[in-house]
Design an enzyme around this catalytic site. Structure first.
Site, short mmCIF file in Angstrom:
data_model
loop_
_atom_site.label_atom_id
_atom_site.label_comp_id
_atom_site.label_asym_id
_atom_site.label_seq_id
_atom_site.Cartn_x
_atom_site.Cartn_y
_atom_site.Cartn_z
CG MET A 15 -2.24 -0.41 0.67
SD MET A 15 -3.23 0.58 2.19
CE MET A 15 -2.98 -0.41 3.38
CB CYS A 16 1.52 3.64 -2.56
SG CYS A 16 2.08 2.06 -4.25
#
Lengths: 263, 263, 263, 263
Positions: C1-2
Site C-alpha cells: 500500500m502506497c
C-alpha cells in the site's frame, strides 16, 4: 543501527543465512526487532571468501528487500566465510563505498555502531590511518576509517591487538570531550581463515550480538534469525568472539578487562 | 576529462543549453569532441539558483544521456545562474557525492581537471580544508577538496583571491615532487549573483574553455555547443572570466601573471 | 500500500507538503500509520505543473527518505498543482517507469491500491488500452495500465465518465472469477487545471483518503500530514473529490451510486 | 546495438572473457568497434549456470565500465556456461528488467538487434506469448517478448524448432507492412547444458557474430575479444551455432534455408 551476520564453517550457499531463515537478514532490512532503527534500507552488502585470498564483494544503495540480484547471488554463491550487512545510515551518504563490508587486501570488516559525533570526530579518527592505507579510503564513514586504522595499527599481523589499540584510542577521544560522546562498536573482522567479532561500547550500552555454533560452524548475528532463542547465545558486552580455522569458538573479554588489567 | 557549462544572465529554462543545442552537454556526455575521454558517462549534475540564497542540486550516477528525470528538470526549471556537468571519473568512485557541482552554503563549484596523483596528494590537499568546512566534505574527489579549500581560504569574501591562494599552493605541491605531476584546473564558481570561471594548468596544458556573450548573458563551456565556432571565444590558458551582476564580462590573467608580478 | 499527496491551489513550493510537515510524505515513506505496509521504500515520484501544458516528473527507485535530490527539488520547485507518491510495491519490479505518478500528454495519474491478482488480470486490463495509448506504456504496473485505459476510454474529454467506465469494467473483471478478487482504487488524476481524487474498492475495504481545504487551496492525502486530525476530513468510501479551477471543492458518490441509479 | 558474449565449456571464472581480455566485453561497453553504437552504457547483465537448474543473474542499469560489483563477481564466480551483455538501448527504458540476459525457469536468453518499429509491433509480438509465460514478462523490451514467445512455441522441448517458428512469424510481421521494417536477431539461448547462437536478419544486414573454439570450449561474441582475428571465425549471416554437451560445435543454416526448403 545496522544489522549484520557473519558466518564461518563448512562451505554453504549464502542464502542459508541471508535470505532463507524466517527472520533472515533481508527480513530484518524491512523490520528489525532489537534495534532503534526498525528499517535498515540505506543500502546493503555481501562479502565472501572463495578461492582467492581477497574476498568478493557486492554492495548496493537500494534496500536489500527489493534487490533481485541479491537473491540470485545468495543462491548461487557458496563460501566458508562470509559477511552480510543491511545499513541504517547514521548520517553519511547512501553510496556504495559507504556500504559494508569494507575490504582491503585479504581483510574484510563490517560494523554496527557509531564513533561519537562523527562530524566533529572525523578528522581525528582519519588521522589514525597511516598514509599507506589512506588510499584505500574510498568512502566517508566512521566504520571504514576505524577499519583502516586497525590495519594501520598492525591488524594484519595482530588483529586483536590492533583492534584493542584503536578502540582504546577511540574511547579516549570520545571521552576527552566534556560531553562524553557515545562509542558503539559491534563489528566483525576476517582474513579468509579466521573470524573475529566484537561487542563493545563506551559511554553507552553495547549493541546486541548473538552467536550460534554447531558442528564446528558458527554464525554471529545482530539479532537471532529465528524464534528458537535458546539456540542463540549472546556475546556479552565488552567481549569478543574468536573463530579461528580448526579451533573451537572462544569468547574473551575485550578492552575493559585489558584496561583494568593495565591500570 | 569532464565537460561542463555555466550560465549567467536573464532567467531561462535550463534546457536552453543543457539538452536543446545540437552539441548540447547531454550530447557531449555520449560523444565529446575536444576531450581525451570521448564518453562522459560517470554521472552528472545540475545546480541552479532560484529564489533561495543556496542553489538547488540534482546529481545522479547514471549517464546523463539516458536519464529521463534530467530532461524533465531541464524543461521545467528556470534560472538566471546555473551549472551543468557530465563526469568522466579520473579514479574516484561513481557516487552522487562525487558528482559535480558541489555546494556549500550559497556557493557552488564544478571542475574539469585533476590534482596530480590524487592517491598521493589527497591528504595534503585535504589538510588545506579548515575544520569548519571539513564537515561539508561528503565525497572523496579532488575537486570537492579544492572547493572547500577555496572557501576555507576566505572564498566567501574574496573568491578570486582565495582561488589564487589555493591554486598557488597546489602548484607548489604538485611541483615539489621530482615527478612534477600535472595540475589541471578548469573550473566555475558562483554565489548566486556572480560567476567566475578559471582556465589554468601547471606541468600540463590547460583544458579547453570557451564562452559566448550576447545581450548581457554569458555561457561558459568546455566545448562549443554548436558548429558556429565564430560565436565561441576561447578563454586563454592562465586566464579567468568574471561575470558579475550588472557588470560586463571580463577576462584577466589568472595566477601566472600574479606570480610573475610577485617574483 | 502506497502513500500519496495531491495539491491544487495557489503556487507554493513542493516542500510545503512533501518534506516539511511533521508527518510529511517523506516521513510516511519510513513509517506510515494507516497502512498495512509500514514502509514505503520501493521508489517514489514527484509530478508538477508549471508553465508547460505537460507536467514535470522526477521518479527514482531509491527510498524517498535518503534521496538528497528530492529535498533540493521540493525546496526549489513551485507549483499550483502537484502530486507526490511513495511506493510499496505489490509485486511489480522497482524501476523508475513503475514509480508513480504516470504522465501522458497533459495528464498525470497516481494510485494506491491493486487490481485483483495482477499476474492473472494483467492481459485483460492491458487489452483495455487502445493502440494509440499502448506506446505510452513504459512500465508494467496495474496502475499505469488503468491510467492508459482511462485515457483510452475518453478521459481527455470526460475524465470522470471515463474513470467510471473503466472502473466499472474492472469491477466486473475481478468479480467474474469465483474468487472475487479485491480491487482497490484510491487515485488522483489531473490535467494541469483540474484535480480529481477517487476512493473506491470492490470486494474489499477502500484505502484511506483525506483532504484539507482552506482559502481555495486543497490537499488530498492517504493519511493526515499532522496530528491536527480535526482539519483533515475523510473522503468517504465510494466517493470522488473534484477540485476544478475557480470552483469550490466538491464530493460526489463514485460508481456505486451511479451503478445503482443505472439499475 | 548491444554487445554480448556466450561461453560453454570447462568451468572457468567469468572474468576470463568478461573483464580480462584486451578488448573484453567491459572495454566494448566504452568503445565497441564493429557497432553503430560506439558506447554500450545503458546497463548490462551477467547470467551463469552453477549447481542449480536455473541460472544466476546480475543485472544493473549503470554502465559496466564503472561497476565495481561486476569486477568482483566476474573474478569470484565460475561457470561452465554463461552469458554477459552490455546494452545500447534502442528506445525502451534503462531498467534492470530491460537488461539482458532474461531468464525463465532453466532457460536463459540474450539478444542484439531489434524487431521492426517496436512501438508499432509490440502488441503483435506480445500476442505471441501464451498466457502461461506472460506472467514472466517483467520488462518491456522486444528481446524479452521474443524470448517468451520462443518458450511459448515449445522452446523447452525443441529450442531450434521454436526459434525458427517465432522468427519466421516475426519476419512475416515486419515484412507485411509496406515499409518492410528491419528485423535483426543475433541472439543466444541456453538451458544449462546446451548453447545455441543465432545470426539472422530480414530486411537488413545481420549484426556481426564470431566464435572461437579450442579443446572443446567455445566462446561466441559480437566482436573479437583480442586482435588475433585469425582465431575468431564469423558465424555466417542466416546461420546458427550449436554447442551441445559432449558434442562438437556445429554451424547450420538458420531459417533462410529451411524456408527455401519448405517452398
Amino acid at each position: 543501527m545496522c544489522r549484520w551476520i557473519a558466518y564461518r564453517g563448512e562451505t554453504i550457499p549464502l542464502e542459508q543465512y541471508v535470505t532463507a531463515p524466517a527472520h533472515s537478514l533481508v527480513v530484518q532490512s524491512v523490520k528489525a526487532l532489537e534495534s532503534t532503527a526498525s528499517t535498515n534500507g540505506d543500502g546493503f552488502g555481501l562479502g565472501w571468501y572463495g578461492e582467492h585470498p581477497e574476498p568478493g564483494l557486492y554492495r548496493e544503495v537500494r534496500p536489500a528487500w527489493s534487490d533481485e540480484n541479491l537473491r540470485y547471488l545468495c543462491r548461487h554463491i557458496h563460501s566458508h566465510l562470509y559477511f552480510a550487512h543491511v545499513r541504517a545510515s547514521t548520517g553519511t551518504p547512501v553510496t556504495r563505498p559507504n556500504c559494508h563490508p569494507f575490504v582491503c587486501g585479504r581483510w574484510m570488516f563490517m560494523h554496527n555502531g557509531l564513533v561519537g559525533n562523527w562530524t566533529r570526530m572525523r578528522r581525528q579518527v582519519e588521522s589514525l590511518i597511516p598514509d599507506e592505507y589512506y588510499g584505500s579510503r574510498v568512502g566517508t564513514t566512521d566504520s571504514e576509517a576505524v577499519f583502516l586504522a586497525i590495519l594501520g595499527a598492525g591488524g594484519d599481523k595482530d588483529p586483536v591487538g590492533a583492534t584493542i589499540k584503536v578502540l582504546s584510542t577511540l574511547t579516549e577521544m570520545v571521552s576527552a570531550s566534556g560531553s562524553r560522546e557515545p562509542l558503539r562498536f559491534t563489528a566483525a573482522l576476517a582474513n579468509g581463515r579466521d573470524l573475529y567479532a566484537f561487542r563493545y561500547a563506551a559511554n553507552d550500552n553495547a549493541n546486541t550480538l548473538y552467536y550460534r555454533e554447531s558442528a564446528g560452524n558458527v554464525v554471529v548475528v545482530s539479532e537471532p534469525l529465528d524464534s528458537e532463542h535458546a539456540h542463540w547465545k549472546p556475546v556479552p558486552p565488552g567481549h569478543m568472539l574468536t573463530a579461528r580455522e580448526s579451533k573451537p569458538v572462544s569468547l574473551a573479554p575485550f578492552l575493559d578487562a585489558q584496561r583494568v588489567a593495565a591500570e
